[in-house]
Design a protein around this motif. Structure first.
Motif, mmCIF file in Angstrom:
data_model
loop_
_atom_site.group_PDB
_atom_site.id
_atom_site.type_symbol
_atom_site.label_atom_id
_atom_site.label_comp_id
_atom_site.label_asym_id
_atom_site.label_seq_id
_atom_site.Cartn_x
_atom_site.Cartn_y
_atom_site.Cartn_z
ATOM 1 N N GLY A 168 -10.526 12.653 -1.139
ATOM 2 C CA GLY A 168 -9.913 13.259 -2.313
ATOM 3 C C GLY A 168 -8.521 12.746 -2.644
ATOM 4 N N LYS A 169 -7.984 11.842 -1.825
ATOM 5 C CA LYS A 169 -6.640 11.320 -2.068
ATOM 6 C C LYS A 169 -6.717 9.855 -2.501
ATOM 7 N N ILE A 170 -5.812 9.469 -3.388
ATOM 8 C CA ILE A 170 -5.789 8.105 -3.911
ATOM 9 C C ILE A 170 -4.690 7.301 -3.232
ATOM 10 N N ARG A 171 -5.040 6.106 -2.810
ATOM 11 C CA ARG A 171 -4.059 5.168 -2.270
ATOM 12 C C ARG A 171 -3.985 3.971 -3.212
ATOM 13 N N TYR A 172 -2.742 3.560 -3.512
ATOM 14 C CA TYR A 172 -2.507 2.433 -4.406
ATOM 15 C C TYR A 172 -2.178 1.191 -3.572
ATOM 16 N N SER A 199 0.850 -1.194 0.000
ATOM 17 C CA SER A 199 0.000 0.000 0.000
ATOM 18 C C SER A 199 0.883 1.241 0.000
ATOM 19 N N SER A 200 0.514 2.228 -0.817
ATOM 20 C CA SER A 200 1.317 3.451 -0.908
ATOM 21 C C SER A 200 0.469 4.598 -1.448
ATOM 22 N N LYS A 201 0.795 5.805 -0.999
ATOM 23 C CA LYS A 201 0.161 6.997 -1.558
ATOM 24 C C LYS A 201 0.920 7.510 -2.772
ATOM 25 N N LYS A 202 2.159 7.012 -2.975
ATOM 26 C CA LYS A 202 3.017 7.550 -4.034
ATOM 27 C C LYS A 202 3.345 6.520 -5.104
#
Length: 432
Positions: free
Chosen positions: A151-155, A135-138
């Motif tokens: 509003g933020k995407i997490r991969y 899991s990562s935000k970047k």
């Protein structure tokens, strides 16, 4: 100590080498410095010794005796650098890696160890369950699943895992995993249910003659998934909850009220008792094409207080002779979560650590290599007297592997078995 040829470490490592050598190398031949085999085997060795990161592992290899042991034990000719290792493995296909799970199982079957896992009616109990391992935000790749929050995407990456278990056996035997990931050209995100259908087909293709009972949570006790199991000639024990199966439970309640349910109570010491109830041939849902299923539930009562309860559906006819085993089979589903995922995440395998994400296959390649290391350890625990004797001298898994890493780091050995014998020490003195 005698160990079957293919079930000791050296035999299992040879199985790995054979498959690694079969993986097609797409690199230009005149630019190849390291064998593709050595990239895979270096990654496997890192997972096998449960190093917390690729950088830590590479630093340890700076000592000459570490390199010597790695080459001797793992048949590695040259050790690639960490950046190169990630770049090459990112482009590597995973099909040949997945075939190793079947190779291992064949050896267990050939040497009669698989017989210990036969459960009900000679079938093998295979729970399936999903888990997140990255899991990562970047960091992201085309296969990443996405989740938007505030509003933020997490991969993230998820996996669906199947394991052969037995309620009375400590070791679990993993089968090839199924990635839950976005596919090229797809406009919809992949999901666990779709992966479940794929893994059922994959298991049956890899093991066409194996008698199988699938165990799963409430996600899977739906008609489309039951249809896939029927198509693959598999039985099932699937969790069924009142909130998901209103029609089923209405039938159960009505038939119970009419005296149609069977019941078994077993009284235990200190005011505890086990209560089993079951009804055969009730509809799974309210549609015209719903399968008739067999329903059972179980609860544990301790001094008039219910401390556990659950309910399942199965295609296996239920009677007084098999109800206790069916409940054991339903409850054994926790082994894929606890004995597999929890061990991989919290007992030294560092499953959720980002060894390298890559842009294509790297994350999945590292997951498979980690799972193969775990599987190798499970087989050695199950079959290898030398490994078992060495392991029993340590109170925890982490302590055991800390000792192995330390010994590997500071001494040179001609084989894995020689290292274990060194750790065990000389035999106890026996007078003449």
């Amino acid at each position: 100590m005698h160990i079957k040829k293919y079930l000791g470490f050296t035999g299992l490592r040879k199985i790995l080498s054979k498959r690694f050598l079969q993986v097609e190398d797409s690199r230009e031949a005149d630019k190849v410095k390291y064998r593709l085999h050595d990239f895979f085997m270096t990654g496997f060795a890192m997972m096998y010794f449960q190093d917390p990161s690729l950088l830590t592992f590479q630093r340890r290899l700076q000592k000459a005796w570490n390199l010597n042991n790695l080459k001797t034990m793992f048949n590695i000719e040259s050790i690639p650098k960490d950046t190169q290792l990630r770049d090459i493995l990112d482009q590597a296909p995973t099909d040949e890696l997945e075939a190793i799970f079947s190779d291992y199982l064949y050896q267990l079957q050939r040497n009669k160890h698989l017989e210990h896992y036969q459960f009900l009616n000679g079938a093998y109990l295979i729970p399936i369950d999903g888990s997140q391992y990255f899991s990562s935000k970047k960091l992201s790749c085309p296969g990443c699943l996405t989740k938007k929050s505030k509003g933020k995407i997490r991969y993230h990456h998820q996996i669906l895992q199947a394991v052969i278990v037995h309620p009375d056996m400590k070791q679990v035997l993993p089968l090839a995993p199924e990635s839950i990931q976005n596919k090229d050209g797809s406009t919809k995100q992949d999901c666990e249910m779709n992966a479940g259908k794929r893994i059922i087909a994959k298991i049956r293709k890899a093991h066409p003659k194996l008698k199988i009972t699938i165990a799963g949570d409430g996600l899977y006790s739906k008609q489309p998934f039951v249809d896939e199991l029927k198509k693959s000639n598999m039985s099932y024990i699937l969790v069924a909850k009142p909130t998901d199966h209103k029609v089923l439970f209405e039938w159960v309640d009505e038939l119970t009220g009419l005296g149609g349910a069977k019941k078994l109570e077993i009284k235990l010491p200190k005011g505890k008792k086990h209560v089993y109830e079951w009804i055969n041939q009730v509809p799974l849902n309210g549609t015209a094409d719903a399968d008739p299923v067999n329903f059972f539930k179980f609860k544990i009562i301790n001094k008039d207080k219910t401390t556990y309860k659950n309910s399942w559906v199965t295609d296996i006819a239920i009677d007084k002779g098999n109800i206790k085993n069916l409940v054991k089979g339903g409850r054994a589903r926790w082994k894929v979560e606890n004995e597999t995922f929890n061990t991989l995440k919290n007992q030294g395998y560092h499953l959720e650590h980002n060894f390298g994400h890559g842009k294509k296959n790297l994350s999945m390649v590292f997951f498979i290599l980690n799972l193969l290391a775990f599987y190798t350890h499970q087989i050695l625990e199950l079959t290898d007297p030398l490994y078992q004797k060495c392991r029993q001298d340590f109170s925890s898994r982490k302590e055991f592997w800390n000792q192995l890493r330390c010994t590997f780091r500071f001494m040179i050995f001609e084989s894995w078995e020689t290292m274990l014998e060194k750790i065990i020490g000389p035999p106890d003195f026996m007078p003449p």
